[in-house]
Design a protein around this motif. Structure first.
Motif, PDB file in Angstrom:
ATOM      1  N   GLY A  78      -6.299   1.105   3.105  1.00 24.99           N
ATOM      2  CA  GLY A  78      -6.897   0.498   1.923  1.00 24.99           C
ATOM      3  C   GLY A  78      -8.252   1.114   1.660  1.00 24.99           C
ATOM      4  O   GLY A  78      -8.650   2.084   2.306  1.00 24.99           O
ATOM      5  N   LYS A  79      -9.002   0.552   0.747  1.00 18.60           N
ATOM      6  CA  LYS A  79     -10.279   1.145   0.355  1.00 18.60           C
ATOM      7  C   LYS A  79     -11.313   1.105   1.473  1.00 18.60           C
ATOM      8  O   LYS A  79     -12.273   1.884   1.466  1.00 18.60           O
ATOM      9  CB  LYS A  79     -10.824   0.476  -0.901  1.00 18.60           C
ATOM     10  N   ASP A 134      -6.583  -1.288  -6.115  1.00 16.66           N
ATOM     11  CA  ASP A 134      -7.467  -0.310  -5.497  1.00 16.66           C
ATOM     12  C   ASP A 134      -6.808   1.069  -5.564  1.00 16.66           C
ATOM     13  O   ASP A 134      -5.743   1.282  -4.969  1.00 16.66           O
ATOM     14  CB  ASP A 134      -7.754  -0.666  -4.038  1.00 16.66           C
ATOM     15  N   LYS A 170      -1.521  -3.624  -3.718  1.00 17.73           N
ATOM     16  CA  LYS A 170      -2.973  -3.746  -3.582  1.00 17.73           C
ATOM     17  C   LYS A 170      -3.650  -2.385  -3.610  1.00 17.73           C
ATOM     18  O   LYS A 170      -4.786  -2.262  -4.080  1.00 17.73           O
ATOM     19  CB  LYS A 170      -3.318  -4.454  -2.270  1.00 17.73           C
ATOM     20  N   THR A 171      -2.944  -1.367  -3.088  1.00 23.26           N
ATOM     21  CA  THR A 171      -3.553  -0.042  -2.956  1.00 23.26           C
ATOM     22  C   THR A 171      -2.577   1.026  -3.407  1.00 23.26           C
ATOM     23  O   THR A 171      -1.399   1.020  -3.023  1.00 23.26           O
ATOM     24  CB  THR A 171      -3.952   0.237  -1.493  1.00 23.26           C
ATOM     25  N   SER A 210       0.840  -1.195   0.000  1.00 21.80           N
ATOM     26  CA  SER A 210       0.000   0.000   0.000  1.00 21.80           C
ATOM     27  C   SER A 210       0.873   1.242   0.000  1.00 21.80           C
ATOM     28  O   SER A 210       1.645   1.469   0.933  1.00 21.80           O
ATOM     29  CB  SER A 210      -0.907  -0.010   1.243  1.00 21.80           C
TER      30      SER A 210
END
Length: 275
Positions: free
Chosen positions: A266-267, A78, A36-37, A8
């Motif tokens: 994260g989201k 994301d 992932k982010t 991230s």
């Protein structure tokens, strides 16, 4: 899960402010890295400084381009629509997925001029000499007063807490060990704790060749741990090849200081990650 902090990167700048890459280049790099982010945090429009902040027109483009990238990378990466917001900005940080509250300026008490404190040594020198009669620690106190004001606004992340030291390598402008410096920092840290801020451990000073240590200092991180404060590791990346610069080193430093976890954005918001 241990190591999630490596996936991230949520303090990232593009060519729409003072970064070196386009939003698209940053997104494809993050995807190839297996992140992932990816959180974009363009510098918010700040009327006193058009040098590295987004103009209103660039802010509109920023919003539109990120909306497209979110759709393009859905299910693969994301992408978060963030903002690095300054105390003197006229943008509305609540309109974004998240925001980093950062102090880049001191407003001169004598002349009313705004001074960047993290780029040109001549600007910081002018600020100290013209506004504080040559007293570098008075400028430090003014800086940390701004940090306190930002902390009270409860940003998602409190940005590079002690940025005032960025161009102070070798104590050129003030003594970072001086009691006045430490008290100003401690007072701002107490405000951050009262408002349950998440401090970033920001690796950009090293990445960009200004310092050999991260933001904030080890002394501040020790005090923050004693206050049960939370941290997130960020790169404050201004180039695609720096998206996770120094993350492992920052994690090792935190673990050595006694931290057992960091926050990962994260989201769905923050989740704790074991070190």
């Amino acid at each position: 899960m241990a190591g999630e902090y490596m996936l991230s990167s949520v303090h990232v700048h593009s060519k729409l402010c003072d970064g070196k890459n386009t939003l698209e280049e940053l997104a494809v790099t993050a995807w190839h890295m297996g992140l992932k982010t990816l959180g974009f945090t363009g510098h918010s429009h700040t009327p006193c400084d058009l040098e590295y902040c987004m103009s209103p027109s660039r802010t509109a483009r920023y919003k539109g381009d990120i909306a497209k990238l979110k759709k393009q990378y859905e299910g693969k990466l994301d992408i978060l629509y963030g903002l690095e917001w300054d105390l003197y900005s006229d943008d509305d940080p609540s309109k974004y997925d998240y925001w980093i509250g950062s102090t880049h300026y001191i407003h001169g008490p004598k002349t009313g001029k705004y001074y960047e404190i993290d780029w040109r040594p001549s600007d910081l020198a002018d600020c100290i000499n013209n506004e504080f009669d040559g007293d570098g620690l008075a400028a430090v106190e003014a800086y940390f007063d701004n940090v306190k004001q930002l902390a009270a606004m409860r940003p998602t992340i409190l940005g590079h807490f002690d940025l005032i030291k960025k161009i102070n390598k070798d104590g050129r402008f003030f003594d970072e060990q001086a009691p006045r410096y430490q008290k100003a920092a401690s007072d701002a840290l107490a405000a951050a704790a009262r408002n349950r801020c998440v401090l970033e451990v920001n690796t950009s000073g090293v990445a960009r060749g200004f310092r050999e240590d991260f933001f904030p200092s080890e002394a501040i991180l020790k005090e923050w741990l004693a206050l049960s404060g939370n941290v997130v590791i960020t790169a404050d990346a201004h180039a695609a090849d720096k998206l996770t610069f120094g993350f492992e080193e920052a994690a090792a430093q935190l673990k050595a200081l006694g931290y057992s976890k960091v926050q990962v954005l994260g989201k769905e918001g923050f989740t704790p990650c074991e070190l």
